[in-house]
Design a protein around this motif. Structure first.
Motif, PDB file in Angstrom:
ATOM      1  N   SER A  27      13.193  78.057   8.690  1.00 35.91           N
ATOM      2  CA  SER A  27      14.257  79.039   8.883  1.00 35.91           C
ATOM      3  C   SER A  27      15.523  78.655   8.105  1.00 35.91           C
ATOM      4  O   SER A  27      16.152  79.501   7.467  1.00 35.91           O
ATOM      5  N   ILE A  28      15.874  77.398   8.144  1.00 35.74           N
ATOM      6  CA  ILE A  28      17.077  76.936   7.437  1.00 35.74           C
ATOM      7  C   ILE A  28      16.912  77.080   5.933  1.00 35.74           C
ATOM      8  O   ILE A  28      17.798  77.587   5.238  1.00 35.74           O
ATOM      9  N   LYS A  30      14.991  79.066   4.301  1.00 32.90           N
ATOM     10  CA  LYS A  30      14.977  80.483   3.949  1.00 32.90           C
ATOM     11  C   LYS A  30      16.409  80.996   3.809  1.00 32.90           C
ATOM     12  O   LYS A  30      16.736  81.709   2.865  1.00 32.90           O
ATOM     13  N   LYS A  31      17.277  80.609   4.746  1.00 33.57           N
ATOM     14  CA  LYS A  31      18.687  81.026   4.682  1.00 33.57           C
ATOM     15  C   LYS A  31      19.395  80.440   3.470  1.00 33.57           C
ATOM     16  O   LYS A  31      20.347  81.029   2.952  1.00 33.57           O
ATOM     17  N   ASP A  33      18.006  80.111   0.617  1.00 35.98           N
ATOM     18  CA  ASP A  33      17.298  80.656  -0.544  1.00 35.98           C
ATOM     19  C   ASP A  33      16.485  79.598  -1.282  1.00 35.98           C
ATOM     20  O   ASP A  33      16.404  79.589  -2.510  1.00 35.98           O
ATOM     21  N   ALA A 143      22.348  74.252   9.732  1.00 35.09           N
ATOM     22  CA  ALA A 143      22.316  75.659  10.126  1.00 35.09           C
ATOM     23  C   ALA A 143      23.719  76.168  10.451  1.00 35.09           C
ATOM     24  O   ALA A 143      24.093  77.276  10.066  1.00 35.09           O
ATOM     25  N   VAL A 146      25.564  76.637   7.142  1.00 33.79           N
ATOM     26  CA  VAL A 146      25.070  77.811   6.418  1.00 33.79           C
ATOM     27  C   VAL A 146      25.647  79.079   7.034  1.00 33.79           C
ATOM     28  O   VAL A 146      26.147  79.948   6.329  1.00 33.79           O
ATOM     29  N   THR A 147      25.601  79.198   8.348  1.00 37.12           N
ATOM     30  CA  THR A 147      26.118  80.369   9.044  1.00 37.12           C
ATOM     31  C   THR A 147      27.616  80.528   8.783  1.00 37.12           C
ATOM     32  O   THR A 147      28.103  81.602   8.479  1.00 37.12           O
ATOM     33  N   LYS A 150      28.260  81.679   5.128  1.00 39.33           N
ATOM     34  CA  LYS A 150      27.943  83.096   4.916  1.00 39.33           C
ATOM     35  C   LYS A 150      29.010  83.978   5.557  1.00 39.33           C
ATOM     36  O   LYS A 150      29.366  85.007   5.012  1.00 39.33           O
TER      37      LYS A 150
END
Length: 154
Positions: A27-28, A30-31, A33, A143, A146-147, A150
């Motif tokens: 999941s991480i 994927k976020k 890229d 995570a 990243v959040t 974004k």
């Protein structure tokens, strides 16, 4: 980092019961890229084969992330099933992707994470989840970052 995908992530899980951790990392990445592959229950021979195939492929992404989750000791990883001679040194793994041995990754960031532990010590795993304590803290930190990044970009 402007390539698509931004990077390549390879995760090896060599101990039973850690699929939640592998899923969390998927999941991480994927976020982020990153192209992501997880290899479960791999012996060190299989791990070396995967790494050498990766080394010999053209690499257009900006970064490589390689993680090992499983048993280990004295700067060695242990492959799945604790077979004799089923270990590989951290140095041998990193050296596969050195500038001399892997021209397509020359001058690109390469991150190696060795989340290894003595299976005999029961303090390495969160007892309520299939995740290591290190993996829980490290993946949460990334995570969260990243959040937050974004949100700042929107």
């Amino acid at each position: 980092m402007d390539s698509q995908p931004r990077g390549r992530a390879i995760v090896f899980v060599t101990t039973d019961g850690l699929m939640d951790e592998a899923d969390r990392w998927a999941s991480i990445f994927k976020k982020l890229d990153f192209q992501y592959a997880v290899y479960r229950d791999a012996t060190c021979i299989q791990i070396r084969d995967v790494l050498e195939v990766m080394r010999n492929k053209p690499f257009d992404a900006n970064a490589l992330f390689v993680m090992f989750i499983g048993g280990g000791y004295n700067e060695n990883i242990c492959g799945y099933d604790n077979r004799p001679h089923n270990e590989m040194s951290f140095t041998d793994i990193v050296d596969i992707f050195s500038d001399t041995n892997c021209v397509s990754l020359r001058n690109k960031p390469k991150i190696f994470v060795f989340n290894t532990f003595s299976i005999a010590m029961d303090s390495w795993r969160n007892p309520t989840e299939d995740i290591t304590l290190f993996g829980q803290a490290f993946s949460y930190t990334i995570a969260h970052r990243v959040t937050r990044s974004k949100n700042l970009n929107t």
